[in-house]
Design a protein around this motif. Sequence first.
Motif, mmCIF file in Angstrom:
data_model
loop_
_atom_site.group_PDB
_atom_site.id
_atom_site.type_symbol
_atom_site.label_atom_id
_atom_site.label_comp_id
_atom_site.label_asym_id
_atom_site.label_seq_id
_atom_site.Cartn_x
_atom_site.Cartn_y
_atom_site.Cartn_z
ATOM 1 N N GLU A 7 31.513 39.638 40.813
ATOM 2 C CA GLU A 7 29.978 38.984 40.627
ATOM 3 C C GLU A 7 29.492 39.226 41.824
ATOM 4 O O GLU A 7 30.117 39.048 42.972
ATOM 5 C CB GLU A 7 30.014 37.792 40.226
ATOM 6 N N ARG A 19 36.302 39.100 38.326
ATOM 7 C CA ARG A 19 34.794 39.932 37.983
ATOM 8 C C ARG A 19 34.106 39.818 39.361
ATOM 9 O O ARG A 19 33.938 38.893 39.826
ATOM 10 C CB ARG A 19 34.083 39.213 36.871
ATOM 11 N N GLU A 54 31.257 45.367 38.220
ATOM 12 C CA GLU A 54 32.163 43.900 38.290
ATOM 13 C C GLU A 54 33.491 44.306 38.218
ATOM 14 O O GLU A 54 34.225 43.549 38.559
ATOM 15 C CB GLU A 54 31.529 42.964 37.294
HETATM 16 MG MG LIG Z 1 29.383 38.424 33.598
#
Ligand SMILES: [Mg+2]
Length: 485
Positions: free
Chosen positions: A142, A140, A88
């Motif tokens: 994702e 992050r 991430e």
């Molecule tokens: Mg997370």
Amino acid sequence: GLGLSKKKDENFGEWYSEVVVHSEMIEYYDISGCYILRPWTMSIWETMQAFFDAEIKRMKVKNTYFPLFVSPGVLEKEKDHIEGFAPEVAWVTKSGKSELEVPIAIRPTSETVMYPYFSKWIRGHRDLPLKLNQWCNVVRWEFSNPTPFIRSREFLWQEGHTAFATQAEADEEVLEILELYRRIYEEYLAIPVVKGKKSELEKFAGGLYTTSVEAFIPNTGRGVQGATSHCLGQNFAKMFGIEFENEKGGKAMVWQNSWAYSTRTIGVMVMVHGDDKGLVLPPKVAATQVIVVPVPYKDTNTKEMFEACLRTVDTLTEAGFRVEADLRDNYGPGWKYSHWEMKGVPLRIEIGPRDLEKKQVRLARRDNSDKLDIPVSNLVEQVKDILDRIQENLFDVAKQKRDASIRVAKTWDEFMEALNQKKMILAPWCDEMEVEEEVKKRTKGEIGAAKSLCTPFEQPELPEGTLCFASGKPAKKWTYWGRSY
Ligand SMILES: [Mg+2]
Ligand SMILES: O=C(C[C@H]1NCCC[C@H]1O)Cn1cnc2c(c1=O)CCCC2
């Protein structure tokens, strides 16, 4: 055109995406997982921030700002903290056309950014407690399905990072912050949450224990971690050499906490309160609490009506409400009603010719569509009372729906039945990590596995001999389980 094309109970995911766009909260962006937060969103964020910032300042927390960029050395300092998350982490590898000597990470959180400096700044017990917070964005990268507010590649949050001489001080602050998170959800966003402790499997791997406030979305049957307050113990102190000379002249490591809530809170609010007419805003966080709409009749004296609308705005503004008038002459009342309902404005005031004559206004509630006529002379008191009632009603309705989504399960079959009925399950558990891993395996599927949400601080009675729903071993505690975001 106006109106949603998807219904909340029929196609929740698309309903949600439509609501956040049609209410002018979000604009989709050309990079997946990134969203534009429009003013209608930022005003909500700012209202919560004003509350939380004032409260942590009372706790002697100071705001700071650390760089966005993290050097690889420190980021990878804490192995089990980072290894699970490494995919991430976003990295800067070039500037212009030239490669960087060493790639630089973009902060996904700031423990490793801050703690080398905690080590430098904390020398003696007089340097403690150190209590810092920053309001910032984090990144992050994702991969699972991005959802505005709920799961995005960049989000706004506050992250608190504190250091104490004793565990007792750290333990106390963890719960003080968790109570602030409960207040954000229950008093501002009108959303019921459960306060509890995360399991060893679900806690922040770098910490000692994690507490959280857990919300639930009845439509999807998914729990959502609302905010977290972690005690890090001395784990990071060990890693970063954060120690101090205590009163006795000995060396001791500090006890640390870290805590955060993010713009995810806003997504939970949309999901819980929204309906098929669009967003529904709790008055406490609504950018506009009252919208005044003139209802001109064919030969009405519009000048007099507009003046009445503006007088209403002035009166309510002076009384401290956030109120606007929609006097646009290129839209009729009906269009305006739908528009402001889509944007979730809690209360509408309609002023037509009859209202002028009778020196009254007509109030229309967004939450339950109630309408009532009130004398202008009583405007401020009535508006205050109605907005308070709307705030309470939104919470009560959300709590009733959330409670109706809770099922107690004592056996695996009861658990699976409740899970498949999109419930939040309260079950007796032996508290063994392998058993939780087993539950995840046995429930793995298309729509995600079940996981433990939290062990509520408020524990129901656990009669002697109660067995774990999953392992059949002696149960040690009641824990909430469910699928989650
Ligand atoms: Mg997370
Ligand atoms: O961020 C935290 C813990 C902590 N960070 C500070 C605020 C409170 C709390 O969220 C956990 N965490 C989540 N996600 C990631 C990391 C991570 O540490 C590190 C790498 C990338 C993704």
